[in-house]
Design a protein around this motif. Sequence first.
Motif, PDB file in Angstrom:
ATOM      1  N   GLY A 133      48.411  70.225  68.946  1.00  0.00           N
ATOM      2  CA  GLY A 133      48.691  70.772  67.619  1.00  0.00           C
ATOM      3  C   GLY A 133      47.915  70.117  66.494  1.00  0.00           C
ATOM      4  O   GLY A 133      48.355  70.151  65.342  1.00  0.00           O
ATOM      5  N   CYS A 134      46.763  69.508  66.797  1.00  0.00           N
ATOM      6  CA  CYS A 134      45.995  68.855  65.736  1.00  0.00           C
ATOM      7  C   CYS A 134      45.389  69.899  64.799  1.00  0.00           C
ATOM      8  O   CYS A 134      45.135  71.037  65.191  1.00  0.00           O
ATOM      9  N   ARG A 135      45.176  69.495  63.562  1.00  0.00           N
ATOM     10  CA  ARG A 135      44.668  70.428  62.562  1.00  0.00           C
ATOM     11  C   ARG A 135      43.178  70.662  62.702  1.00  0.00           C
ATOM     12  O   ARG A 135      42.712  71.790  62.621  1.00  0.00           O
ATOM     13  N   ILE A 136      42.424  69.599  62.891  1.00  0.00           N
ATOM     14  CA  ILE A 136      40.966  69.711  62.889  1.00  0.00           C
ATOM     15  C   ILE A 136      40.410  69.549  64.303  1.00  0.00           C
ATOM     16  O   ILE A 136      40.707  68.568  64.996  1.00  0.00           O
ATOM     17  N   THR A 137      39.608  70.509  64.721  1.00  0.00           N
ATOM     18  CA  THR A 137      38.922  70.418  66.010  1.00  0.00           C
ATOM     19  C   THR A 137      37.966  69.224  65.975  1.00  0.00           C
ATOM     20  O   THR A 137      37.243  69.030  64.993  1.00  0.00           O
ATOM     21  N   HIS A 138      37.978  68.419  67.039  1.00  0.00           N
ATOM     22  CA  HIS A 138      37.156  67.202  66.987  1.00  0.00           C
ATOM     23  C   HIS A 138      36.758  66.735  68.380  1.00  0.00           C
ATOM     24  O   HIS A 138      37.350  67.131  69.389  1.00  0.00           O
TER      25      HIS A 138
END
Length: 381
Positions: free
Chosen positions: A330-335
Motif C-alpha cells: 500500500g505504499c504511495r510512491i512506486t520505487h
Amino acid sequence: MAGDSGSMPMYEKIFQTLRERINKNEYKAGERVPSEKELCNEFGVSRITSKKALKMLADEHLIVRQPGRGSFVADANSLVMKPFELPQTVRTTGKKRIIGLVITHFSDMYGTELIYGMEEASRDHDAFLVVRRSFGIPELEEKAIQQLLGLGVDGLIIFPAQGEYFSAEILKLVIQKFPFVMIDRYLKGIPASSVSTDNIQAAKEATRYLFGLGHRHIGFLAPPPANTTAIEERIEGIIEAHVEQNLLVNRELWMETITSTMPNVFDPQARIEDVDRLVEHLRQHPQITALFAAEYNIALLVEEAAGRLGLRIPEDLSVICFDSPEPHEGCRITHMRQNQFSIGKQAFENVLTMQGNEQPITRILLPAVLVTGRSTAQVRK
C-alpha cells in the motif's frame, strides 16, 4: 549589550552568545548559524567584529565554515575533541574489535536500515560500531575519520560526503592499506572495496517498467551527477534501457540541478526554489508523462510542483523514485527499494575480514526490488 562594552570586547560577547545558543540546541548540529552580515545587523557591529566571533567558534570546533555557503554547527559527537587527541595506544590486544562508520546522514528514507544491518553484524561477530555523521561536509568527514582513527578503531565504513573529489583522509587510508569499505559509492581508479546497490540494473528496471506503461517522455530528476557515482550509474541504466527500445534519450526533459535534498544543504529557501524550478520545467515540457526521481525526497518535491499546476498523480503524471520510508504494501510512491540492511551487514563483515590480511579489492553489487505504489499508471492517450 553595547552599554558595558568596556568590560568585554563585542566579538567575545557575540562568541559567547552563539556558543550558548549552540549548547542550548537553538542551533542544532548541521544547521546554519547567522552569517557575518546577519550578526552585524543583530548586534550592531562591523563585519570585522562578527568575522572574529565566528573564527573563535570555528577554533573551538563548534562550527564548520564553508566558503561561499556559510557556517554550520559541528556534530558535537564528532568534534568534541581535536583530531588524534586520544593516543593510538587506546586499543590493546584481546579487546573486542571496534568498527567506525562515517555517514553523511541517515533517516527512515535512507540510512537507518544500513545501520541496523551493521548492528546485527556487530552482534554476530562480538564487535562494536561507532557512528559519526558528516552531513555531507568534507571537512566534517575528514575530522570524523581522524577522530575514529584516534580512538583506535580496527576498521572503517565510509559513506563519502562527495563522489567526485574524495578527501585526503580517505586517500591516506588507501595508501596506508588501512581496512575500510565504501558504501553506496566507489573510488574510480583507486583500489578500495565497496558495497552498494546495482544502480545501473535498478535504474534500467525502473525505466523498463515505465516503458511498459506506455511512457516515452520521461524526465529524470537528480542532484548534480558529479556529487555521487550512484547518480552517474542510475543515469547509465536509464540510457541503456532507452537503447534497448531503440529510443533516443531526450535530456532536455531532465533536471540534474536539485540541491535542496542534499545532506549539506540546510537552507529552507532551497526547497522553495527547487519546487519553483520544477513547476517551470513542467510548464516548458508539457509532453512529460512520467518523472523518475533519484530519491524519495525529490519525489515529494514533484508532488508539490504537480499540485501547484493542477496535475494529478498518476492520472496526468506518473512518479517513480529510489527508496521510500513507507511499507511495501500500500505504499504511495512506486520505487526501487534498495536492500540497505544487507548492504550494511556485508560492509561490516567485509571490514572484519580485512583484519591482518592482504585482502583483494572487492566491489559487491546488490539488487534492488521494484515496489509498485499508487504513483504510476498507464499513460493516458
